[in-house]
Scaffold this motif. Structure first.
Motif, mmCIF file in Angstrom:
data_model
loop_
_atom_site.group_PDB
_atom_site.id
_atom_site.type_symbol
_atom_site.label_atom_id
_atom_site.label_comp_id
_atom_site.label_asym_id
_atom_site.label_seq_id
_atom_site.Cartn_x
_atom_site.Cartn_y
_atom_site.Cartn_z
ATOM 1 N N LEU A 150 -11.306 4.510 3.994
ATOM 2 C CA LEU A 150 -11.868 5.774 4.032
ATOM 3 C C LEU A 150 -11.373 7.020 5.324
ATOM 4 O O LEU A 150 -11.750 6.757 5.484
ATOM 5 C CB LEU A 150 -13.031 6.234 3.529
ATOM 6 C CG LEU A 150 -13.755 7.251 2.533
ATOM 7 C CD1 LEU A 150 -13.197 7.799 1.015
ATOM 8 C CD2 LEU A 150 -15.630 7.216 2.814
ATOM 9 N N PHE A 151 -10.111 7.572 3.802
ATOM 10 C CA PHE A 151 -9.596 7.903 4.877
ATOM 11 C C PHE A 151 -9.089 9.544 4.197
ATOM 12 O O PHE A 151 -8.799 9.312 2.739
ATOM 13 C CB PHE A 151 -8.674 8.156 5.835
ATOM 14 C CG PHE A 151 -7.551 7.120 5.086
ATOM 15 C CD1 PHE A 151 -6.756 7.622 4.823
ATOM 16 C CD2 PHE A 151 -7.601 5.741 4.727
ATOM 17 C CE1 PHE A 151 -4.983 6.941 4.125
ATOM 18 C CE2 PHE A 151 -6.509 5.214 3.949
ATOM 19 C CZ PHE A 151 -5.691 5.833 3.526
ATOM 20 N N ARG A 152 -8.808 10.610 4.842
ATOM 21 C CA ARG A 152 -7.661 11.364 4.113
ATOM 22 C C ARG A 152 -5.953 11.266 4.499
ATOM 23 O O ARG A 152 -5.822 11.481 5.663
ATOM 24 C CB ARG A 152 -7.458 12.729 4.588
ATOM 25 C CG ARG A 152 -9.077 13.414 4.521
ATOM 26 C CD ARG A 152 -10.499 14.611 5.446
ATOM 27 N NE ARG A 152 -10.372 14.564 6.171
ATOM 28 C CZ ARG A 152 -11.066 14.428 6.641
ATOM 29 N NH1 ARG A 152 -12.326 14.757 6.440
ATOM 30 N NH2 ARG A 152 -11.633 13.621 8.223
ATOM 31 N N ARG A 153 -5.786 11.208 3.070
ATOM 32 C CA ARG A 153 -4.069 11.531 3.258
ATOM 33 C C ARG A 153 -3.406 12.637 4.677
ATOM 34 O O ARG A 153 -2.254 11.654 4.949
ATOM 35 C CB ARG A 153 -4.139 10.887 2.235
ATOM 36 C CG ARG A 153 -2.540 10.583 2.081
ATOM 37 C CD ARG A 153 -1.214 10.890 0.004
ATOM 38 N NE ARG A 153 -1.709 12.061 -0.609
ATOM 39 C CZ ARG A 153 -1.354 12.231 -1.444
ATOM 40 N NH1 ARG A 153 -0.651 11.125 -2.206
ATOM 41 N NH2 ARG A 153 -2.069 12.852 -1.967
ATOM 42 N N LEU A 187 0.337 -1.111 0.006
ATOM 43 C CA LEU A 187 -0.129 0.215 0.217
ATOM 44 C C LEU A 187 0.895 1.385 -0.109
ATOM 45 O O LEU A 187 0.112 2.340 -0.004
ATOM 46 C CB LEU A 187 -0.648 -0.086 1.218
ATOM 47 C CG LEU A 187 -2.199 -1.029 1.149
ATOM 48 C CD1 LEU A 187 -3.138 -1.033 2.152
ATOM 49 C CD2 LEU A 187 -3.500 -0.918 -0.084
ATOM 50 N N TYR A 188 2.367 0.928 0.079
ATOM 51 C CA TYR A 188 3.154 2.473 0.635
ATOM 52 C C TYR A 188 2.445 2.960 -0.938
ATOM 53 O O TYR A 188 2.311 4.468 -0.737
ATOM 54 C CB TYR A 188 4.639 1.693 0.865
ATOM 55 C CG TYR A 188 5.340 3.232 1.005
ATOM 56 C CD1 TYR A 188 5.010 4.460 1.802
ATOM 57 C CD2 TYR A 188 5.968 3.280 -0.264
ATOM 58 C CE1 TYR A 188 6.129 5.200 2.034
ATOM 59 C CE2 TYR A 188 6.982 4.838 0.136
ATOM 60 C CZ TYR A 188 6.688 5.627 1.180
ATOM 61 O OH TYR A 188 6.972 6.525 1.204
ATOM 62 N N ALA A 189 3.056 2.448 -1.814
ATOM 63 C CA ALA A 189 3.093 3.475 -3.408
ATOM 64 C C ALA A 189 1.281 4.092 -3.427
ATOM 65 O O ALA A 189 2.233 5.418 -4.284
ATOM 66 C CB ALA A 189 3.513 2.251 -4.733
ATOM 67 N N PRO A 190 1.075 3.435 -4.110
ATOM 68 C CA PRO A 190 -0.528 4.092 -4.165
ATOM 69 C C PRO A 190 -0.734 4.622 -3.497
ATOM 70 O O PRO A 190 -1.775 6.201 -3.573
ATOM 71 C CB PRO A 190 -1.281 2.532 -4.020
ATOM 72 C CG PRO A 190 -0.755 1.396 -3.811
ATOM 73 C CD PRO A 190 0.663 1.790 -3.574
ATOM 74 N N PHE A 191 -0.364 5.019 -1.331
ATOM 75 C CA PHE A 191 -1.218 5.957 -1.117
ATOM 76 C C PHE A 191 0.127 6.955 -0.975
ATOM 77 O O PHE A 191 -0.504 8.230 -1.329
ATOM 78 C CB PHE A 191 -1.071 4.948 0.595
ATOM 79 C CG PHE A 191 -2.324 4.233 0.879
ATOM 80 C CD1 PHE A 191 -2.969 3.621 -0.111
ATOM 81 C CD2 PHE A 191 -2.570 3.936 2.288
ATOM 82 C CE1 PHE A 191 -4.338 3.219 0.967
ATOM 83 C CE2 PHE A 191 -3.704 2.670 2.784
ATOM 84 C CZ PHE A 191 -4.151 2.471 2.091
ATOM 85 N N MET A 192 0.866 7.029 -0.906
ATOM 86 C CA MET A 192 2.039 8.126 -1.081
ATOM 87 C C MET A 192 1.943 9.070 -2.048
ATOM 88 O O MET A 192 2.380 10.232 -2.478
ATOM 89 C CB MET A 192 3.063 7.640 -0.747
ATOM 90 C CG MET A 192 3.862 7.285 0.527
ATOM 91 S SD MET A 192 2.901 8.615 1.623
ATOM 92 C CE MET A 192 4.368 9.675 1.633
ATOM 93 N N ILE A 237 -8.851 8.639 0.229
ATOM 94 C CA ILE A 237 -7.896 7.667 -0.467
ATOM 95 C C ILE A 237 -9.382 6.646 0.050
ATOM 96 O O ILE A 237 -10.011 6.714 1.081
ATOM 97 C CB ILE A 237 -7.049 7.362 -0.063
ATOM 98 C CG1 ILE A 237 -5.943 8.265 -0.307
ATOM 99 C CG2 ILE A 237 -6.820 5.819 -0.453
ATOM 100 C CD1 ILE A 237 -4.518 7.618 0.030
ATOM 101 N N PHE A 238 -9.629 5.983 -1.193
ATOM 102 C CA PHE A 238 -10.794 4.670 -1.042
ATOM 103 C C PHE A 238 -10.170 3.620 -1.173
ATOM 104 O O PHE A 238 -9.585 2.938 -2.599
ATOM 105 C CB PHE A 238 -11.797 4.446 -1.324
ATOM 106 C CG PHE A 238 -12.810 3.649 -1.503
ATOM 107 C CD1 PHE A 238 -13.654 3.944 -0.056
ATOM 108 C CD2 PHE A 238 -13.109 2.741 -1.904
ATOM 109 C CE1 PHE A 238 -15.100 2.811 -0.169
ATOM 110 C CE2 PHE A 238 -13.658 1.794 -1.991
ATOM 111 C CZ PHE A 238 -14.561 1.496 -1.005
#
Length: 383
Positions: free
Chosen positions: A209-212, A123-128, A135-136
């Motif tokens: 679901l959250f805000r980065r 998940l590191y690459a897509p979240f960042m 982000i969902f």
């Protein structure tokens, strides 16, 4: 008062407490969508980045992943990530992307290796690198209804840092799948629905679901990399910065297909070990949500009513089985003519998992063994 009478009274008190939790949680499971739905007050629809972590190409993969593109939502993009640059799951997601050229898509290769959980590394690459702040994330076996994203976003208020959804199991194609569904749709779901009605939220990683910006303020990956229970760790991190985790008023459909008993047991063991490490009090109280201890209590308490112990067991079993069956019918969850056998096997599996969880930190994730609390290295710097 002799020892036998004392045990009977203790058992009776336990039986009443466990039965009260059973009845209350059944009612809460039915009422939760209405109670929690009234708390969903957000009306705007910010742009969202949907993240799909990939690992295995399981049965139903194409159907569940395509559901991300069927959202009735004004603006979203889809990013998939995988450790392997070429695998059956990667090839299939490329096909799916090719059918949805109207939606911005990306496929990222995950090279990070710092977390206890391989999922967190993935998940590191897509979240960042997500295009949007909101982000969902959804797991590969979650099937989204067309309005799912819009409905979950309604829960993401100014004081809410994480929205998760309570999963229910569907598309059950063999006996082990029915057993796993009886665990997830039964004690696990009931307690989560009850907690949600009481205003409590926890991390359940089927969808997140959250805000980065909130995620980074809460510590980012350094706050979740120490455990395979990254969802619960994220919920705790959000609480520390004053952002509540909540459950959505909309549950999510988790498709099981055909399962094997080994996978069912190992998956339940991984979650149980995670709860033992991260939520010890909840782990200790789990026995109150299982039928087996209540059956024992019914046996011990029956003499107080002047009936044979077997009657205490029979009445208790009938009460649990009937209420859970009626709940499944009320919710539209899949049932089988083998339900009585499923109930018995479920209780045996849950008891074995709970006992085994005290004795190991080695758990299975995606066909590989990992340590539930391996020492995590600092998250890499995003360059």
């Amino acid at each position: 008062m002799n020892l036998g009478v004392s045990l009977s009274w203790i058992a009776a008190v336990y039986w009443v407490g466990a039965t009260t939790i059973l009845v209350t949680s059944v009612v809460a499971t039915i009422l939760q969508p209405y109670i929690v739905g009234r708390r969903a007050r957000r009306r705007d629809q910010p742009p969202v980045s949907i993240v799909l972590p990939l690992k295995l190409l399981e049965d139903g993969f194409e159907r569940t992943q395509e559901s991300a593109f069927a959202q009735n939502y004004p603006q979203f993009d889809v990013t998939a990530s995988a450790v392997e640059t070429d695998s059956p799951a990667v090839r299939k997601i490329r096909e799916i992307f090719g059918r949805h050229t109207e939606t911005p898509t990306r496929l990222l290769a995950s090279t990070a290796r710092f977390a206890a959980s391989p999922k967190v590394d993935n998940l590191y690459a897509p979240f960042m690198q997500a295009e949007n702040d909101v982000i969902f994330m959804k797991d590969a076996n979650v099937l989204l209804e067309p309005d799912a994203l819009a409905e979950h976003v309604r829960q993401l208020g100014d004081d809410v840092g994480l929205v998760c959804a309570i999963p229910y199991c569907a598309r059950l194609e063999n006996f082990p799948a029915h057993v796993e569904a009886a665990i997830i749709n039964g004690p696990h779901a009931r307690i989560l629905f009850l907690a949600s009605c009481l205003g409590q939220g926890h991390g359940i990683g089927k969808i997140m679901l959250f805000r980065r910006s909130d995620f980074l303020r809460a510590g980012g990956f350094d706050a979740i990399s120490h455990t395979v229970g990254e969802d619960n760790a994220l919920a705790k991190a959000m609480r520390r910065i004053g952002q509540r985790p909540v459950f959505s008023h909309r549950p999510v459909r988790q498709e099981l297909g055909a399962r094997c008993f080994y996978d069912v047991y190992q998956r339940q063991l991984r979650w149980s070990v995670t709860r033992r490490n991260d939520e010890l009090i909840s782990f200790l109280l789990e026995m109150n949500t299982q039928a087996f201890p209540s059956l024992v209590a019914g046996w011990l308490a029956a003499p107080l009513l002047g009936v044979a112990p077997l009657w205490g067991v029979a009445v208790t079993a009938a009460l649990w089985f009937t209420l859970e069956t009626l709940l499944s019918l009320a919710k539209g969850w899949q049932l089988s003519w083998t339900a009585p056998a499923v109930f018995i096997v479920r209780e045996a599996v849950m008891l074995a998992v709970w006992v085994n969880a005290w004795m190991t930190n080695q758990v299975v994730w995606a066909n590989g063994k990992v340590h539930a609390r391996a020492a995590a290295r600092p998250a890499p710097e995003e360059g």
